[in-house]
Design a protein around this motif. Structure first.
Motif, short mmCIF file in Angstrom:
data_model
loop_
_atom_site.label_atom_id
_atom_site.label_comp_id
_atom_site.label_asym_id
_atom_site.label_seq_id
_atom_site.Cartn_x
_atom_site.Cartn_y
_atom_site.Cartn_z
N ILE A 195 0.85 -1.07 -0.17
CA ILE A 195 -0.02 0.11 -0.16
C ILE A 195 1.02 1.38 -0.02
CG2 ILE A 195 -1.80 1.21 1.29
CD1 ILE A 195 -2.53 -1.45 2.30
N GLU A 196 0.72 1.95 -1.03
CA GLU A 196 1.48 3.37 -1.26
C GLU A 196 0.87 4.32 -0.62
OE1 GLU A 196 2.97 3.98 -4.99
OE2 GLU A 196 3.14 2.01 -5.37
N ARG A 197 1.54 5.39 0.19
CA ARG A 197 0.88 6.76 0.69
C ARG A 197 0.16 7.31 -0.43
NH1 ARG A 197 3.30 8.49 5.79
NH2 ARG A 197 1.45 10.06 5.39
N LYS A 198 -1.08 7.59 0.07
CA LYS A 198 -1.76 8.45 -0.86
C LYS A 198 -1.65 10.13 -0.49
CE LYS A 198 -3.45 4.94 -2.98
NZ LYS A 198 -2.51 4.36 -3.93
N TRP A 199 -1.29 10.44 0.69
CA TRP A 199 -1.33 11.70 1.28
C TRP A 199 -0.21 11.65 2.10
CZ3 TRP A 199 -5.15 14.64 -0.42
CH2 TRP A 199 -6.28 13.95 -1.02
N HIS A 200 0.43 13.08 2.17
CA HIS A 200 1.34 13.73 3.09
C HIS A 200 1.02 14.73 3.66
CE1 HIS A 200 4.25 10.68 1.19
NE2 HIS A 200 3.91 11.40 -0.02
N SER A 201 1.42 14.78 5.22
CA SER A 201 1.17 15.94 5.96
C SER A 201 2.41 17.01 5.41
CB SER A 201 1.27 15.61 7.50
OG SER A 201 2.64 15.49 7.70
N THR A 202 2.12 18.20 6.07
CA THR A 202 2.98 19.18 5.71
C THR A 202 4.34 19.09 6.45
OG1 THR A 202 0.94 20.76 5.59
CG2 THR A 202 3.02 21.84 5.81
N THR A 203 4.34 18.57 7.62
CA THR A 203 5.61 18.15 8.23
C THR A 203 6.35 17.02 7.31
OG1 THR A 203 4.41 18.40 10.31
CG2 THR A 203 6.68 17.21 10.25
N GLU A 204 5.63 16.24 6.68
CA GLU A 204 6.41 14.97 5.84
C GLU A 204 6.72 15.55 4.72
OE1 GLU A 204 3.72 11.12 7.29
OE2 GLU A 204 3.01 12.29 5.69
N VAL A 205 6.22 16.43 4.11
CA VAL A 205 6.62 17.16 2.71
C VAL A 205 7.68 18.26 3.17
CG1 VAL A 205 5.92 18.88 0.87
CG2 VAL A 205 4.17 17.05 1.84
N ALA A 206 7.85 18.85 4.38
CA ALA A 206 8.78 19.51 4.93
C ALA A 206 9.97 18.93 4.88
CB ALA A 206 8.66 20.29 6.13
N ARG A 243 -9.26 19.33 10.08
CA ARG A 243 -8.46 20.45 10.31
C ARG A 243 -6.87 20.40 9.83
NH1 ARG A 243 -8.36 20.19 16.94
NH2 ARG A 243 -7.40 22.29 16.35
N ASN A 244 -6.71 19.44 8.94
CA ASN A 244 -5.37 19.11 8.55
C ASN A 244 -5.26 19.29 6.99
OD1 ASN A 244 -4.35 18.10 11.01
ND2 ASN A 244 -5.66 16.33 10.71
N ARG A 245 -4.04 19.84 6.54
CA ARG A 245 -3.89 19.94 5.14
C ARG A 245 -3.09 18.67 4.77
NH1 ARG A 245 -5.93 23.55 1.90
NH2 ARG A 245 -6.70 25.05 3.28
N ARG A 246 -3.37 18.33 3.47
CA ARG A 246 -2.64 16.88 3.00
C ARG A 246 -2.47 17.29 1.82
NH1 ARG A 246 -1.77 15.78 7.45
NH2 ARG A 246 -2.89 14.17 8.72
N ILE A 247 -1.10 16.56 1.23
CA ILE A 247 -0.50 16.74 -0.05
C ILE A 247 -0.24 15.52 -0.49
CG2 ILE A 247 1.30 17.90 -1.15
CD1 ILE A 247 1.61 19.61 1.54
N PRO A 248 -0.90 15.06 -1.77
CA PRO A 248 -0.87 14.16 -2.58
C PRO A 248 0.65 13.88 -3.24
CG PRO A 248 -2.83 15.14 -3.29
CD PRO A 248 -2.14 15.95 -2.36
N PRO A 249 1.32 13.01 -3.20
CA PRO A 249 2.75 12.82 -3.59
C PRO A 249 2.76 13.52 -5.01
CG PRO A 249 2.08 10.61 -2.90
CD PRO A 249 1.00 11.57 -2.82
#
Length: 68
Positions: A6-17, A43-49
């Motif tokens: 299973i590949e990650r579909k979303w990243h948090s802002t912290t993960e992207v940083a 309440r969170n921002r999510r960023i697809p790869p």
């Protein structure tokens, strides 16, 4: 037996940083200004790869334009 990865579909802002080697404040600013696209989930921002890759490609293309 088949193993499913299973590949990650979303990243948090912290993960992207962390992925970009940026500080959290800079990454949040890029998200707020729309430089890095994101969606709000609760309440969170999510960023697809793919959107992280899109940002990197755009910044790289801009850098190549300056070098020319």
């Amino acid at each position: 037996m088949t193993t499913t990865v299973i590949e990650r579909k979303w990243h948090s802002t912290t993960e992207v940083a962390e992925m970009l080697g940026f500080g959290l404040s800079k990454t949040k600013m890029l998200v707020l200004t729309g430089e890095i696209r994101s969606v709000k989930v609760g309440r969170n921002r999510r960023i697809p790869p793919a959107w992280v890759d899109e940002y990197i490609q755009r910044v790289s293309a801009d850098a190549e334009g300056w070098a020319a």
